[in-house]
Write a protein that holds these residues in place. Structure first.
Motif, PDB file in Angstrom:
ATOM      1  N   THR A 116       0.685  -1.440  -0.243  1.00  0.00           N
ATOM      2  CA  THR A 116       0.350  -0.606  -0.209  1.00  0.00           C
ATOM      3  C   THR A 116       0.903   1.032   0.246  1.00  0.00           C
ATOM      4  O   THR A 116       0.743   2.470  -0.558  1.00  0.00           O
ATOM      5  CB  THR A 116      -1.045   0.547   1.486  1.00  0.00           C
ATOM      6  OG1 THR A 116       0.080  -0.408   2.097  1.00  0.00           O
ATOM      7  CG2 THR A 116      -2.071  -1.307   1.086  1.00  0.00           C
ATOM      8  N   TYR A 117       2.224   1.012   0.649  1.00  0.00           N
ATOM      9  CA  TYR A 117       2.842   2.319   1.247  1.00  0.00           C
ATOM     10  C   TYR A 117       3.500   2.841  -0.785  1.00  0.00           C
ATOM     11  O   TYR A 117       3.669   3.966  -0.822  1.00  0.00           O
ATOM     12  CB  TYR A 117       3.552   2.303   1.568  1.00  0.00           C
ATOM     13  CG  TYR A 117       4.698   1.122   1.255  1.00  0.00           C
ATOM     14  CD1 TYR A 117       5.091   0.098   1.783  1.00  0.00           C
ATOM     15  CD2 TYR A 117       5.811   1.526   0.439  1.00  0.00           C
ATOM     16  CE1 TYR A 117       5.858  -0.939   0.882  1.00  0.00           C
ATOM     17  CE2 TYR A 117       7.043   0.907   0.688  1.00  0.00           C
ATOM     18  CZ  TYR A 117       6.923  -0.657   0.855  1.00  0.00           C
ATOM     19  OH  TYR A 117       8.646  -1.221   0.035  1.00  0.00           O
ATOM     20  N   LYS A 118       3.479   1.753  -1.451  1.00  0.00           N
ATOM     21  CA  LYS A 118       3.773   2.582  -2.402  1.00  0.00           C
ATOM     22  C   LYS A 118       2.671   3.314  -3.805  1.00  0.00           C
ATOM     23  O   LYS A 118       3.454   4.046  -4.675  1.00  0.00           O
ATOM     24  CB  LYS A 118       3.835   1.425  -3.633  1.00  0.00           C
ATOM     25  CG  LYS A 118       4.936  -0.011  -3.263  1.00  0.00           C
ATOM     26  CD  LYS A 118       6.421   0.642  -3.748  1.00  0.00           C
ATOM     27  CE  LYS A 118       7.680   0.078  -3.018  1.00  0.00           C
ATOM     28  NZ  LYS A 118       8.981   0.137  -3.197  1.00  0.00           N
ATOM     29  N   TYR A 119       1.784   3.339  -3.092  1.00  0.00           N
ATOM     30  CA  TYR A 119       0.582   4.548  -3.922  1.00  0.00           C
ATOM     31  C   TYR A 119       1.011   5.923  -3.313  1.00  0.00           C
ATOM     32  O   TYR A 119       0.742   6.067  -2.325  1.00  0.00           O
ATOM     33  CB  TYR A 119      -0.689   3.599  -3.953  1.00  0.00           C
ATOM     34  CG  TYR A 119      -0.881   2.352  -4.924  1.00  0.00           C
ATOM     35  CD1 TYR A 119      -0.529   1.306  -3.903  1.00  0.00           C
ATOM     36  CD2 TYR A 119      -0.881   2.493  -6.293  1.00  0.00           C
ATOM     37  CE1 TYR A 119      -0.514   0.248  -4.511  1.00  0.00           C
ATOM     38  CE2 TYR A 119      -0.969   1.104  -5.881  1.00  0.00           C
ATOM     39  CZ  TYR A 119      -1.287   0.123  -6.205  1.00  0.00           C
ATOM     40  OH  TYR A 119      -0.666  -0.907  -6.626  1.00  0.00           O
ATOM     41  N   SER A 120       0.231   6.785  -5.062  1.00  0.00           N
ATOM     42  CA  SER A 120       0.636   8.195  -4.331  1.00  0.00           C
ATOM     43  C   SER A 120      -0.783   8.077  -3.889  1.00  0.00           C
ATOM     44  O   SER A 120      -1.144   9.758  -3.769  1.00  0.00           O
ATOM     45  CB  SER A 120       0.849   8.913  -5.980  1.00  0.00           C
ATOM     46  OG  SER A 120       1.982   8.318  -6.341  1.00  0.00           O
ATOM     47  N   GLY A 121      -1.986   7.794  -4.623  1.00  0.00           N
ATOM     48  CA  GLY A 121      -3.158   8.313  -4.719  1.00  0.00           C
ATOM     49  C   GLY A 121      -4.538   7.674  -3.995  1.00  0.00           C
ATOM     50  O   GLY A 121      -4.208   6.742  -4.642  1.00  0.00           O
ATOM     51  N   TRP A 122      -4.772   7.677  -3.209  1.00  0.00           N
ATOM     52  CA  TRP A 122      -6.134   6.889  -2.725  1.00  0.00           C
ATOM     53  C   TRP A 122      -7.452   7.394  -2.670  1.00  0.00           C
ATOM     54  O   TRP A 122      -7.462   8.420  -2.897  1.00  0.00           O
ATOM     55  CB  TRP A 122      -6.331   6.333  -1.310  1.00  0.00           C
ATOM     56  CG  TRP A 122      -4.097   5.393  -1.423  1.00  0.00           C
ATOM     57  CD1 TRP A 122      -3.142   6.186  -0.967  1.00  0.00           C
ATOM     58  CD2 TRP A 122      -4.673   3.843  -1.063  1.00  0.00           C
ATOM     59  NE1 TRP A 122      -2.578   5.167  -1.181  1.00  0.00           N
ATOM     60  CE2 TRP A 122      -3.162   3.651  -0.851  1.00  0.00           C
ATOM     61  CE3 TRP A 122      -5.721   2.584  -1.284  1.00  0.00           C
ATOM     62  CZ2 TRP A 122      -2.943   2.358  -0.539  1.00  0.00           C
ATOM     63  CZ3 TRP A 122      -5.582   1.950  -1.348  1.00  0.00           C
ATOM     64  CH2 TRP A 122      -3.743   1.344  -1.588  1.00  0.00           C
ATOM     65  N   GLY A 123      -8.529   6.861  -3.847  1.00  0.00           N
ATOM     66  CA  GLY A 123      -9.624   6.835  -3.431  1.00  0.00           C
ATOM     67  C   GLY A 123     -10.721   7.213  -1.848  1.00  0.00           C
ATOM     68  O   GLY A 123      -9.639   6.887  -0.655  1.00  0.00           O
ATOM     69  N   GLN A 124     -11.781   7.223  -1.726  1.00  0.00           N
ATOM     70  CA  GLN A 124     -12.116   7.662  -0.234  1.00  0.00           C
ATOM     71  C   GLN A 124     -13.029   6.079  -0.197  1.00  0.00           C
ATOM     72  O   GLN A 124     -12.913   5.886   1.061  1.00  0.00           O
ATOM     73  CB  GLN A 124     -13.645   8.858  -0.494  1.00  0.00           C
ATOM     74  CG  GLN A 124     -14.569   8.079  -0.577  1.00  0.00           C
ATOM     75  CD  GLN A 124     -14.145   8.435  -1.959  1.00  0.00           C
ATOM     76  OE1 GLN A 124     -14.147   8.756  -2.824  1.00  0.00           O
ATOM     77  NE2 GLN A 124     -15.529   7.207  -3.000  1.00  0.00           N
ATOM     78  N   GLY A 125     -12.801   4.998  -0.929  1.00  0.00           N
ATOM     79  CA  GLY A 125     -13.359   3.779  -1.131  1.00  0.00           C
ATOM     80  C   GLY A 125     -15.298   3.267  -1.048  1.00  0.00           C
ATOM     81  O   GLY A 125     -15.929   4.574  -1.036  1.00  0.00           O
ATOM     82  N   THR A 126     -16.093   2.675  -1.316  1.00  0.00           N
ATOM     83  CA  THR A 126     -16.397   2.100  -1.886  1.00  0.00           C
ATOM     84  C   THR A 126     -17.108   0.880  -1.272  1.00  0.00           C
ATOM     85  O   THR A 126     -16.574   0.054  -1.392  1.00  0.00           O
ATOM     86  CB  THR A 126     -16.940   2.290  -2.998  1.00  0.00           C
ATOM     87  OG1 THR A 126     -18.529   2.081  -3.236  1.00  0.00           O
ATOM     88  CG2 THR A 126     -16.180   1.122  -4.537  1.00  0.00           C
ATOM     89  N   GLN A 127     -18.211   0.694  -0.744  1.00  0.00           N
ATOM     90  CA  GLN A 127     -18.645  -0.583   0.573  1.00  0.00           C
ATOM     91  C   GLN A 127     -19.056  -1.312  -0.516  1.00  0.00           C
ATOM     92  O   GLN A 127     -20.043  -1.102  -1.520  1.00  0.00           O
ATOM     93  CB  GLN A 127     -19.918   0.350   1.547  1.00  0.00           C
ATOM     94  CG  GLN A 127     -20.184  -1.235   2.277  1.00  0.00           C
ATOM     95  CD  GLN A 127     -19.126  -1.929   3.452  1.00  0.00           C
ATOM     96  OE1 GLN A 127     -18.576  -1.066   3.409  1.00  0.00           O
ATOM     97  NE2 GLN A 127     -18.938  -3.040   3.673  1.00  0.00           N
ATOM     98  N   VAL A 128     -18.587  -2.795  -0.415  1.00  0.00           N
ATOM     99  CA  VAL A 128     -19.167  -3.911  -0.966  1.00  0.00           C
ATOM    100  C   VAL A 128     -19.866  -4.764   0.345  1.00  0.00           C
ATOM    101  O   VAL A 128     -18.847  -5.048   0.538  1.00  0.00           O
ATOM    102  CB  VAL A 128     -18.613  -4.434  -1.592  1.00  0.00           C
ATOM    103  CG1 VAL A 128     -18.976  -5.845  -2.606  1.00  0.00           C
ATOM    104  CG2 VAL A 128     -17.912  -3.093  -2.933  1.00  0.00           C
ATOM    105  N   THR A 129     -21.100  -4.984   0.417  1.00  0.00           N
ATOM    106  CA  THR A 129     -21.663  -5.908   1.119  1.00  0.00           C
ATOM    107  C   THR A 129     -22.067  -7.366   0.486  1.00  0.00           C
ATOM    108  O   THR A 129     -23.405  -6.960  -0.110  1.00  0.00           O
ATOM    109  CB  THR A 129     -22.703  -5.371   2.278  1.00  0.00           C
ATOM    110  OG1 THR A 129     -21.983  -4.058   2.738  1.00  0.00           O
ATOM    111  CG2 THR A 129     -22.878  -5.993   2.910  1.00  0.00           C
ATOM    112  N   VAL A 130     -21.769  -8.345   0.765  1.00  0.00           N
ATOM    113  CA  VAL A 130     -22.344  -9.274   0.524  1.00  0.00           C
ATOM    114  C   VAL A 130     -23.503 -10.407   1.332  1.00  0.00           C
ATOM    115  O   VAL A 130     -22.150 -10.834   1.973  1.00  0.00           O
ATOM    116  CB  VAL A 130     -21.215 -10.407  -0.196  1.00  0.00           C
ATOM    117  CG1 VAL A 130     -21.878 -11.511  -1.378  1.00  0.00           C
ATOM    118  CG2 VAL A 130     -20.654  -9.793  -1.483  1.00  0.00           C
ATOM    119  N   SER A 131     -24.591 -10.384   0.898  1.00  0.00           N
ATOM    120  CA  SER A 131     -25.210 -11.129   2.548  1.00  0.00           C
ATOM    121  C   SER A 131     -26.839 -11.732   1.832  1.00  0.00           C
ATOM    122  O   SER A 131     -27.229 -10.577   0.685  1.00  0.00           O
ATOM    123  CB  SER A 131     -25.326 -10.086   3.227  1.00  0.00           C
ATOM    124  OG  SER A 131     -26.003 -10.661   4.405  1.00  0.00           O
ATOM    125  N   SER A 132     -26.870 -12.240   1.686  1.00  0.00           N
ATOM    126  CA  SER A 132     -28.544 -12.705   1.893  1.00  0.00           C
ATOM    127  C   SER A 132     -29.862 -12.225   2.924  1.00  0.00           C
ATOM    128  O   SER A 132     -31.033 -12.339   2.471  1.00  0.00           O
ATOM    129  CB  SER A 132     -28.956 -14.492   1.836  1.00  0.00           C
ATOM    130  OG  SER A 132     -28.562 -14.914   2.862  1.00  0.00           O
TER     131      SER A 132
END
Length: 125
Positions: free
Chosen positions: A109-125
């Motif tokens: 992870t430390y190799k990266y210059s830019g990161w997004g804020q994230g998007t949640q993925v939930t897999v559930s029945s």
């Protein structure tokens, strides 16, 4: 400034599909690698897939091989993560990142210059 913005997360049933999108800006698209990482509560952020946008080469974590596909749209500076056959263990916050990395260290992870804020993925029945 390297900027990436994720979208496309949501709630899906086991066995279902989702496509995540990553919009990139602030750098020459073909000069960086773009990766997807994910982080579940209480766990480390792990690499899922990377695409080397100059060559189109891709690499995947063993846990997603054969189910996830990373791709790029050079015309629009976009990277996608198509996720099929989703499992409950795929539930996590998914992050897009851009940076100068190699095939040997793309998951660091430390190799990266830019990161997004994230998007949640939930897999559930």
């Amino acid at each position: 400034e390297v900027q990436v913005v994720e979208s496309g997360g949501g709630l899906v049933q086991p066995g279902g599909s989702l496509r995540l999108s990553c919009a990139a800006s602030g750098f020459t698209f073909s000069s960086y690698a773009v990766s997807w990482f994910r982080q579940a509560p209480g766990k480390e952020r792990d690499g899922v897939a990377v695409i080397f946008t100059g060559s189109g080469a891709t690499y995947y974590a063993d846990s997603v091989k054969g189910r996830f596909t990373i791709s790029q749209d050079n015309a629009n500076d976009m990277v996608y993560l198509q996720m099929n056959s989703l499992r409950p263990e795929d539930t996590a916050m998914y992050y897009c990142a851009a940076g100068y990395v190699s095939a040997r260290n793309w998951y660091q992870t430390y190799k990266y210059s830019g990161w997004g804020q994230g998007t949640q993925v939930t897999v559930s029945s």
